[in-house]
Design an enzyme around this catalytic site. Sequence first.
Site, mmCIF file in Angstrom:
data_model
loop_
_atom_site.group_PDB
_atom_site.id
_atom_site.type_symbol
_atom_site.label_atom_id
_atom_site.label_comp_id
_atom_site.label_asym_id
_atom_site.label_seq_id
_atom_site.Cartn_x
_atom_site.Cartn_y
_atom_site.Cartn_z
ATOM 1 N NE ARG A 74 -115.794 -98.984 4.152
ATOM 2 C CZ ARG A 74 -116.950 -99.409 4.100
ATOM 3 N NH1 ARG A 74 -116.717 -100.795 4.469
ATOM 4 N NH2 ARG A 74 -117.793 -98.983 4.171
ATOM 5 C CB SER B 265 -115.026 -92.415 5.217
ATOM 6 O OG SER B 265 -116.223 -92.184 4.741
ATOM 7 C CD GLU C 159 -112.894 -96.036 5.255
ATOM 8 O OE1 GLU C 159 -113.623 -95.880 6.157
ATOM 9 O OE2 GLU C 159 -113.258 -96.049 4.222
HETATM 10 C C1 LIG Z 1 -115.818 -89.229 -2.833
HETATM 11 C C2 LIG Z 1 -115.443 -90.398 -2.424
HETATM 12 C C3 LIG Z 1 -116.234 -91.407 -1.781
HETATM 13 C C4 LIG Z 1 -115.775 -92.699 -1.268
HETATM 14 N N1 LIG Z 1 -116.563 -93.754 -1.001
HETATM 15 C C5 LIG Z 1 -116.174 -95.066 -0.586
HETATM 16 C C6 LIG Z 1 -117.378 -95.702 0.188
HETATM 17 O O1 LIG Z 1 -118.414 -95.758 0.104
HETATM 18 N N2 LIG Z 1 -116.706 -96.851 0.260
HETATM 19 C C7 LIG Z 1 -115.222 -97.364 0.507
HETATM 20 O O2 LIG Z 1 -114.815 -98.298 0.890
HETATM 21 N N3 LIG Z 1 -114.572 -96.311 0.090
HETATM 22 C C8 LIG Z 1 -114.939 -94.985 -0.557
HETATM 23 N N4 LIG Z 1 -114.026 -94.173 -1.023
HETATM 24 C C9 LIG Z 1 -112.600 -94.485 -0.826
HETATM 25 C C10 LIG Z 1 -112.006 -95.266 -2.202
HETATM 26 O O3 LIG Z 1 -112.556 -94.863 -3.317
HETATM 27 C C11 LIG Z 1 -111.849 -96.453 -1.805
HETATM 28 O O4 LIG Z 1 -111.259 -97.156 -0.893
HETATM 29 C C12 LIG Z 1 -111.302 -97.501 -3.255
HETATM 30 O O5 LIG Z 1 -111.612 -98.851 -3.224
HETATM 31 C C13 LIG Z 1 -109.779 -97.346 -3.429
HETATM 32 O O6 LIG Z 1 -109.459 -97.672 -4.597
HETATM 33 P P1 LIG Z 1 -108.319 -97.007 -5.382
HETATM 34 O O7 LIG Z 1 -108.169 -97.533 -6.849
HETATM 35 O O8 LIG Z 1 -108.306 -95.582 -5.560
HETATM 36 O O9 LIG Z 1 -106.956 -97.288 -4.443
HETATM 37 P P2 LIG Z 1 -105.715 -96.409 -4.251
HETATM 38 O O10 LIG Z 1 -106.110 -95.080 -3.303
HETATM 39 O O11 LIG Z 1 -105.086 -96.040 -5.582
HETATM 40 O O12 LIG Z 1 -105.015 -97.266 -3.479
HETATM 41 C C14 LIG Z 1 -104.908 -97.716 -2.285
HETATM 42 C C15 LIG Z 1 -104.104 -98.833 -1.783
HETATM 43 O O13 LIG Z 1 -104.100 -100.010 -2.559
HETATM 44 C C16 LIG Z 1 -103.047 -100.387 -3.102
HETATM 45 N N5 LIG Z 1 -103.368 -101.131 -4.664
HETATM 46 C C17 LIG Z 1 -104.504 -100.261 -5.561
HETATM 47 N N6 LIG Z 1 -104.362 -101.260 -6.468
HETATM 48 C C18 LIG Z 1 -103.528 -102.280 -6.186
HETATM 49 C C19 LIG Z 1 -103.358 -103.518 -6.932
HETATM 50 N N7 LIG Z 1 -103.912 -103.859 -8.011
HETATM 51 N N8 LIG Z 1 -102.585 -104.452 -6.294
HETATM 52 C C20 LIG Z 1 -101.940 -103.993 -5.073
HETATM 53 N N9 LIG Z 1 -102.344 -102.916 -4.337
HETATM 54 C C21 LIG Z 1 -102.968 -102.038 -4.867
HETATM 55 C C22 LIG Z 1 -102.218 -99.156 -3.436
HETATM 56 O O14 LIG Z 1 -101.001 -99.262 -3.430
HETATM 57 C C23 LIG Z 1 -102.573 -98.284 -2.075
HETATM 58 O O15 LIG Z 1 -101.864 -99.040 -1.039
HETATM 59 C C24 LIG Z 1 -114.463 -92.926 -1.451
HETATM 60 C C25 LIG Z 1 -113.576 -91.978 -2.016
HETATM 61 C C26 LIG Z 1 -113.872 -90.966 -2.438
HETATM 62 C C27 LIG Z 1 -113.044 -89.957 -2.951
#
Ligand SMILES: Cc1cc2nc3c(=O)[nH]c(=O)nc-3n(C[C@H](O)[C@H](O)[C@H](O)COP(=O)(O)OP(=O)(O)OC[C@H]3O[C@@H](n4cnc5c(N)ncnc54)[C@H](O)[C@@H]3O)c2cc1C
Length: 302
Positions: free
Chosen positions: A167, A218, A288
Amino acid sequence: MIDELKKYGKVKEDVDLKNYNTYKVPGTAKYLIHVKSEELLIELLDFLQSKKIKYFIIGNGSNIVLPEDSFDGVIIKLTELNKIDIDDDEVYVEAGVMMPKLVNETVDNCLTGLEWASGIPGTVGGSVIGNAGAYLSEIFDFIISIRILKNGKIEELSKDDVEHSYRHTSLKGKKDIIVLGVRLKLNKGNSDESRTIMKQRMERRISSQPLEYPSAGSTFRNPEGDYAGRLIEECGLKGKTIGGAMVSEKHANFIINYNNATSSDIRNLIKLVHDDVLENTGVDLILEQELLEWMWLYGKTK
Ligand SMILES: Cc1cc2nc3c(=O)[nH]c(=O)nc-3n(C[C@H](O)[C@H](O)[C@H](O)COP(=O)(O)OP(=O)(O)OC[C@H]3O[C@@H](n4cnc5c(N)ncnc54)[C@H](O)[C@@H]3O)c2cc1C
């Protein structure tokens, strides 16, 4: 200003960010833009820098805790960077694609490897930045290279150019790097078998995670050889509330928005859980999720 921004994509002004973060906490931004293409993204960043306007990329907002104060800049969404190109067992996918869509598309094309990601409600860009993973797999297991935008230039980073661990990646927190897309190598598989695995994984999530409430997944990383959820439960924190935020009764490592929580409610509860676990078990849990502070971004305008 809004008319100038419209050259680069669909723009909204005075935006409530509640619908742009999966905790569904309120927050505001002056502008939000769905940029139309890579080329226009480069031009937009040029324009913003020339005007000294701050910007921030939000994926699906599923791994962030918004600040309480409003953002006097531009939130950039890459939703329109949504191409998936499949060539034999290699896939190039743009940053704005949602992980479940990528999984479905690869499985439809008889490619296996990403089934673990079908329940991750995030974009490819956000998943690369945080090295998203589940069930002992993670996105870096499949990455060949990452296409990024840095200082107005497009670069191709090989997997080995980026430090990555559970992560975590060395791209995290580097606010001058934007992930545009990623090249993945998968394996030839069988769609029906992949769908069975996806169904089992989803059933496991539904039975163990509070998916009926807004959350950001998480809260803490699992410490080596243990589970954050187990430690939090051991400290008797299940069901603990601050304002509208609660430590889930179903899964202690999930903080949920059960009743109009604010970002401060979530932040205060995260701190309480962290400090309580440290005091009672000696384990210093690592977050995380990302606690955003708009102040951190001021450097971006330079
Ligand atoms: C119900 C639920 C279940 C989940 N299960 C998991 C799981 O099993 N495993 C896991 O790893 N995570 C899990 N997550 C967490 C999350 O979904 C992941 O971490 C996901 O990869 C985040 O992606 P996002 O597009 O929402 O990022 P965001 O939350 O929008 O952004 C996270 C960070 O990345 C940056 N960012 C986003 N896109 C870019 C880009 N293109 N270029 C540069 N920076 C960028 C943002 O600026 C921010 O700093 C879960 C979340 C929920 C709500």
